[in-house]
Design a protein around this motif. Structure first.
Motif, PDB file in Angstrom:
ATOM      1  N   SER A 115       0.881  -1.094   0.076  1.00 51.16           N
ATOM      2  CA  SER A 115       0.034  -0.047  -0.146  1.00 51.16           C
ATOM      3  C   SER A 115       0.959   1.361  -0.100  1.00 51.16           C
ATOM      4  O   SER A 115       1.956   1.229   0.665  1.00 51.16           O
ATOM      5  N   LEU A 116       0.351   2.480  -0.653  1.00 51.79           N
ATOM      6  CA  LEU A 116       1.032   3.634  -0.394  1.00 51.79           C
ATOM      7  C   LEU A 116       1.612   3.892   0.864  1.00 51.79           C
ATOM      8  O   LEU A 116       2.736   4.505   1.273  1.00 51.79           O
ATOM      9  N   LYS A 117       0.611   3.818   1.913  1.00 56.24           N
ATOM     10  CA  LYS A 117       1.131   4.274   3.189  1.00 56.24           C
ATOM     11  C   LYS A 117       2.358   3.416   3.927  1.00 56.24           C
ATOM     12  O   LYS A 117       3.267   3.805   4.530  1.00 56.24           O
ATOM     13  N   SER A 118       2.209   2.110   3.423  1.00 60.17           N
ATOM     14  CA  SER A 118       3.317   1.278   3.982  1.00 60.17           C
ATOM     15  C   SER A 118       4.781   1.327   2.930  1.00 60.17           C
ATOM     16  O   SER A 118       5.704   1.630   3.572  1.00 60.17           O
ATOM     17  N   ARG A 119       4.525   2.017   1.890  1.00 60.98           N
ATOM     18  CA  ARG A 119       5.782   2.491   1.173  1.00 60.98           C
ATOM     19  C   ARG A 119       6.370   3.766   1.628  1.00 60.98           C
ATOM     20  O   ARG A 119       7.470   3.906   1.699  1.00 60.98           O
ATOM     21  N   LEU A 120       5.519   4.817   2.117  1.00 55.84           N
ATOM     22  CA  LEU A 120       5.972   5.832   2.613  1.00 55.84           C
ATOM     23  C   LEU A 120       6.627   5.763   3.881  1.00 55.84           C
ATOM     24  O   LEU A 120       7.365   6.219   4.274  1.00 55.84           O
ATOM     25  N   GLY A 121       5.974   4.574   4.682  1.00 59.69           N
ATOM     26  CA  GLY A 121       6.486   4.548   5.866  1.00 59.69           C
ATOM     27  C   GLY A 121       7.604   3.687   6.100  1.00 59.69           C
ATOM     28  O   GLY A 121       8.554   4.112   6.936  1.00 59.69           O
ATOM     29  N   ALA A 122       7.830   3.080   4.957  1.00 61.71           N
ATOM     30  CA  ALA A 122       9.321   2.623   4.779  1.00 61.71           C
ATOM     31  C   ALA A 122      10.384   3.439   4.796  1.00 61.71           C
ATOM     32  O   ALA A 122      11.583   3.399   5.241  1.00 61.71           O
ATOM     33  N   TRP A 123      10.162   4.783   4.049  1.00 59.46           N
ATOM     34  CA  TRP A 123      10.872   5.677   3.964  1.00 59.46           C
ATOM     35  C   TRP A 123      11.030   6.557   5.293  1.00 59.46           C
ATOM     36  O   TRP A 123      12.280   6.858   5.460  1.00 59.46           O
ATOM     37  N   ALA A 124      10.065   6.768   5.830  1.00 60.61           N
ATOM     38  CA  ALA A 124       9.848   7.484   6.962  1.00 60.61           C
ATOM     39  C   ALA A 124      10.809   7.012   8.258  1.00 60.61           C
ATOM     40  O   ALA A 124      11.142   7.876   8.960  1.00 60.61           O
ATOM     41  N   SER A 125      10.515   5.662   8.565  1.00 59.89           N
ATOM     42  CA  SER A 125      10.851   4.792   9.643  1.00 59.89           C
ATOM     43  C   SER A 125      12.445   4.531   9.753  1.00 59.89           C
ATOM     44  O   SER A 125      12.948   3.788   8.772  1.00 59.89           O
ATOM     45  N   GLU A 126      13.061   5.172  10.791  1.00 52.74           N
ATOM     46  CA  GLU A 126      14.380   4.742  10.966  1.00 52.74           C
ATOM     47  C   GLU A 126      14.508   3.522  11.815  1.00 52.74           C
ATOM     48  O   GLU A 126      14.675   3.639  13.034  1.00 52.74           O
ATOM     49  N   GLN A 127      13.858   2.198  11.317  1.00 54.23           N
ATOM     50  CA  GLN A 127      13.585   1.228  12.000  1.00 54.23           C
ATOM     51  C   GLN A 127      14.682   0.760  13.082  1.00 54.23           C
ATOM     52  O   GLN A 127      15.742   0.645  12.931  1.00 54.23           O
ATOM     53  N   SER A 128      14.257   0.359  14.207  1.00 53.64           N
ATOM     54  CA  SER A 128      15.210   0.054  15.603  1.00 53.64           C
ATOM     55  C   SER A 128      15.616   1.057  16.101  1.00 53.64           C
ATOM     56  O   SER A 128      16.398   0.869  16.997  1.00 53.64           O
ATOM     57  N   GLN A 129      15.677   2.436  15.573  1.00 51.60           N
ATOM     58  CA  GLN A 129      16.525   3.646  16.325  1.00 51.60           C
ATOM     59  C   GLN A 129      15.386   4.349  17.365  1.00 51.60           C
ATOM     60  O   GLN A 129      14.185   4.042  17.091  1.00 51.60           O
ATOM     61  N   PRO A 130      15.990   4.939  18.307  1.00 44.13           N
ATOM     62  CA  PRO A 130      15.241   5.699  19.115  1.00 44.13           C
ATOM     63  C   PRO A 130      14.138   6.792  18.377  1.00 44.13           C
ATOM     64  O   PRO A 130      14.582   7.185  17.517  1.00 44.13           O
ATOM     65  N   LEU A 131      13.022   6.759  19.042  1.00 45.70           N
ATOM     66  CA  LEU A 131      12.065   7.753  18.695  1.00 45.70           C
ATOM     67  C   LEU A 131      11.288   8.441  19.617  1.00 45.70           C
ATOM     68  O   LEU A 131      10.844   7.944  20.498  1.00 45.70           O
ATOM     69  N   ASP A 132      11.545   9.977  19.673  1.00 41.62           N
ATOM     70  CA  ASP A 132      10.792  10.610  20.802  1.00 41.62           C
ATOM     71  C   ASP A 132       9.489  10.716  20.912  1.00 41.62           C
ATOM     72  O   ASP A 132       8.900  10.851  21.958  1.00 41.62           O
ATOM     73  N   SER A 133       8.631  10.515  19.676  1.00 45.69           N
ATOM     74  CA  SER A 133       7.350  10.245  19.798  1.00 45.69           C
ATOM     75  C   SER A 133       6.700  10.207  18.524  1.00 45.69           C
ATOM     76  O   SER A 133       7.101  10.029  17.422  1.00 45.69           O
ATOM     77  N   ARG A 134       5.212   9.779  18.777  1.00 48.35           N
ATOM     78  CA  ARG A 134       4.614   9.285  17.454  1.00 48.35           C
ATOM     79  C   ARG A 134       4.342  10.435  16.421  1.00 48.35           C
ATOM     80  O   ARG A 134       4.459  10.410  15.217  1.00 48.35           O
ATOM     81  N   THR A 135       4.218  11.541  17.317  1.00 50.05           N
ATOM     82  CA  THR A 135       4.084  12.826  16.647  1.00 50.05           C
ATOM     83  C   THR A 135       5.176  13.327  15.380  1.00 50.05           C
ATOM     84  O   THR A 135       5.032  13.531  14.201  1.00 50.05           O
TER      85      THR A 135
END
Length: 200
Positions: A115-135
């Motif tokens: 899905s487009l949202k999953s494809r964009l999410g792949a670009w946006a997520s620095e998977q496994s790295q710390p994240l300060d908030s969902r926002t």
């Protein structure tokens, strides 16, 4: 050695595909979910659930961010184990082997099928790295959406891994815990399989 019923066949990949096809008819959620085990630089095991996307003629393929913990661990030590377990069938398949990247046309095609949202999410997520908030993450998704548009290409840091096994074990539940187990082993990739029945 007698192997009949759902253990029958001369190709373990074909048997595994058959079992997965059966599970797709009976398993309520994600019949292709697998527990994937890797080890870190200190040899400490790590396990997580991923989705198996293909059982090819020589391996088991899943996709991920190459910079994730599993991606980094597989780059440092390209060996892994995985298990598929289906409660509805009361069966499991265990796999151990060597791992290589699956990139190019196959990875591009699978990425494009998401899905487009999953494809964009792949670009946006620095998977496994710390994240300060969902926002923060959602703001990054919005920024990527504006930059990449409705048809983003596959990120260079995202693609497939294929486990090419040296061991595959098929397990089926039996009465009184007298389970049926057959293991296919080979000393190296490209060698012939040897099949053994194991005690439960």
């Amino acid at each position: 050695m007698e192997r009949d019923g759902h253990f029958a066949g001369d190709d373990p990949f074909e048997i595994a595909r058959g079992w997965l096809a059966e599970a797709e008819k009976s398993e309520p959620n994600d019949p292709n979910a697998v527990a994937l085990s890797t080890v870190d630089a200190d040899g400490l095991p790590n396990v997580r659930m991923v989705l198996l996307k293909e059982i090819s003629d020589d391996g088991f393929v899943f996709y991920t961010n190459y910079n994730s913990a599993k991606g980094r661990e597989l780059a440092a030590n390209p060996k892994a184990a995985m298990v598929l377990h289906w409660k509805s069938l009361r069966r499991q398949v265990r796999i151990r082997g060597m791992v290589g990247r699956e990139e190019g046309e196959g990875a591009d095609a699978y990425y494009a099928s998401r899905s487009l949202k999953s494809r964009l999410g792949a670009w946006a997520s620095e998977q496994s790295q710390p994240l300060d908030s969902r926002t923060t993450l959602m703001a990054k998704v919005a920024k990527i959406t504006a930059q990449k548009g409705p048809n983003p290409p596959r990120p260079p840091f995202w693609g497939g891994f294929k486990i090419t096994p040296v061991e595959i074990e098929f397990w089926a539940d039996g009465a009184f815990r007298l389970h049926d187990r057959f293991v296919w082993r080979r000393s190296d990739i490209g060698e012939s399989w040897k099949i053994q029945r194991l005690n439960p």
